[in-house]
Design a protein around this motif. Structure first.
Motif, PDB file in Angstrom:
ATOM      1  N   LYS A 168       0.826  -1.204   0.000  1.00 44.15           N
ATOM      2  CA  LYS A 168       0.000   0.000   0.000  1.00 44.15           C
ATOM      3  C   LYS A 168       0.864   1.258   0.000  1.00 44.15           C
ATOM      4  N   ILE A 169       1.952   1.209   0.768  1.00 39.58           N
ATOM      5  CA  ILE A 169       2.885   2.340   0.801  1.00 39.58           C
ATOM      6  C   ILE A 169       3.550   2.507  -0.553  1.00 39.58           C
ATOM      7  N   PHE A 170       3.925   1.374  -1.143  1.00 34.27           N
ATOM      8  CA  PHE A 170       4.533   1.444  -2.477  1.00 34.27           C
ATOM      9  C   PHE A 170       3.618   2.174  -3.457  1.00 34.27           C
ATOM     10  N   LYS A 171       2.346   1.797  -3.461  1.00 31.63           N
ATOM     11  CA  LYS A 171       1.388   2.401  -4.398  1.00 31.63           C
ATOM     12  C   LYS A 171       1.255   3.903  -4.145  1.00 31.63           C
ATOM     13  N   ILE A 172       1.278   4.300  -2.884  1.00 27.54           N
ATOM     14  CA  ILE A 172       1.190   5.723  -2.545  1.00 27.54           C
ATOM     15  C   ILE A 172       2.432   6.463  -3.017  1.00 27.54           C
ATOM     16  N   LEU A 173       3.602   5.883  -2.762  1.00 29.13           N
ATOM     17  CA  LEU A 173       4.855   6.540  -3.134  1.00 29.13           C
ATOM     18  C   LEU A 173       4.975   6.720  -4.642  1.00 29.13           C
ATOM     19  N   GLU A 194      16.571   6.439  -0.284  1.00 26.39           N
ATOM     20  CA  GLU A 194      15.903   5.806   0.851  1.00 26.39           C
ATOM     21  C   GLU A 194      14.661   5.035   0.414  1.00 26.39           C
ATOM     22  N   LYS A 195      13.990   5.526  -0.619  1.00 32.08           N
ATOM     23  CA  LYS A 195      12.810   4.820  -1.126  1.00 32.08           C
ATOM     24  C   LYS A 195      13.215   3.455  -1.685  1.00 32.08           C
ATOM     25  N   MET A 196      14.309   3.416  -2.435  1.00 32.77           N
ATOM     26  CA  MET A 196      14.780   2.150  -2.982  1.00 32.77           C
ATOM     27  C   MET A 196      15.238   1.196  -1.878  1.00 32.77           C
ATOM     28  N   GLU A 197      15.841   1.760  -0.827  1.00 32.16           N
ATOM     29  CA  GLU A 197      16.271   0.942   0.305  1.00 32.16           C
ATOM     30  C   GLU A 197      15.059   0.338   1.020  1.00 32.16           C
ATOM     31  N   ASP A 229      13.204  -3.665  10.230  1.00 30.83           N
ATOM     32  CA  ASP A 229      14.126  -2.949   9.345  1.00 30.83           C
ATOM     33  C   ASP A 229      13.356  -2.145   8.294  1.00 30.83           C
ATOM     34  N   ALA A 230      12.339  -2.763   7.725  1.00 32.04           N
ATOM     35  CA  ALA A 230      11.525  -2.074   6.714  1.00 32.04           C
ATOM     36  C   ALA A 230      10.770  -0.914   7.352  1.00 32.04           C
ATOM     37  N   ARG A 231      10.260  -1.130   8.551  1.00 31.08           N
ATOM     38  CA  ARG A 231       9.523  -0.061   9.260  1.00 31.08           C
ATOM     39  C   ARG A 231      10.440   1.124   9.543  1.00 31.08           C
ATOM     40  N   ASN A 232      11.655   0.845   9.979  1.00 34.19           N
ATOM     41  CA  ASN A 232      12.608   1.925  10.265  1.00 34.19           C
ATOM     42  C   ASN A 232      12.991   2.696   9.004  1.00 34.19           C
ATOM     43  N   LYS A 233      13.129   1.981   7.908  1.00 32.47           N
ATOM     44  CA  LYS A 233      13.466   2.642   6.636  1.00 32.47           C
ATOM     45  C   LYS A 233      12.295   3.502   6.146  1.00 32.47           C
TER      46      LYS A 233
END
Length: 216
Positions: free
Chosen positions: A29-34, A203-206, A122-126
């Motif tokens: 869902k975050i991916f789609k928003i970004l 950071e988005k790619m990370e 890790d994903a949440r922190n990124k």
């Protein structure tokens, strides 16, 4: 006097392949928003070339004016009027750019309520990190926008001075100094904005990688 402003950095769009296990997840869902944010910023992107072209044109007009003497008063007035029309066009483009960024910001805010639902630490922190970077980017753009409008105001005042037959050199120099100060601020904030854009893209790619989203 007139300082050329390098084009703003742009947010990149990723070609992606979603892993099946993430279907409907907070990460997806975050991916789609970004990626929708990228689409929202298309209007911002479209203003870059015309803005740069108009800035170059105004620089040329200014160079022509300062080479003329009082005997060329009518030419100075004509060129000044042309510059003022140019400034109006630049203002139209910068406002369209600002509106585009505003739409992108509204879209981006949707990720905040999803970040807490990311299970992988890790994903949440990124995601938190890129959220903070983007919020700072939007803040800097607002400062940049206001600084740009102020520079346009000072430009208008300068070309208004050029049209005065009884213009004193000390008044002209004072106004040129004021214009330079506003452009120094624009360039400074523009550099900050571009740096934050580059950081956000990285950071988005990370985040995508950490979330298991395959990107290319």
């Amino acid at each position: 006097m007139f300082k050329h402003i390098k084009p703003f950095a742009l947010i990149i769009l990723a070609a992606i392949f979603l892993t099946g296990c993430l279907n409907g997840s907070p990460e997806e869902k975050i991916f789609k928003i970004l990626e929708e944010v990228v689409v929202k910023e298309n209007g911002f992107k479209e203003q870059q070339t015309p803005l740069v072209d108009l800035e170059k044109k105004e620089s040329d007009i200014y160079s022509q004016i300062i080479k003329l003497g009082i005997k060329d008063y009518d030419k100075i007035v004509s060129l000044s009027n042309e510059a003022l029309q140019n400034i109006d066009k630049r203002e139209e483009h910068i406002k369209k750019e600002h509106d585009s960024i505003g739409e992108a910001e509204k879209e981006f805010k949707k990720i905040e309520e999803l970040i807490k639902d990311i299970e992988k630490e890790d994903a949440r922190n990124k995601a938190i990190k890129l959220n903070n970077t983007m919020k700072e980017r939007f803040k800097v753009h607002e400062i940049l926008y206001k600084a740009y409008l102020e520079s346009l105001k000072k430009d208008r005042e300068l070309y208004g001075l050029f049209k005065q037959k009884d213009l004193r050199m000390e008044d002209l120099q004072k106004k040129i100094d004021e214009v330079n100060q506003t452009y120094d601020k624009v360039i400074k904030e523009n550099d900050k904005f571009n740096k934050l854009t580059e950081e956000y893209n990285k950071e988005k790619m990370e985040f995508y990688k950490s979330a298991g989203l395959k990107v290319s």
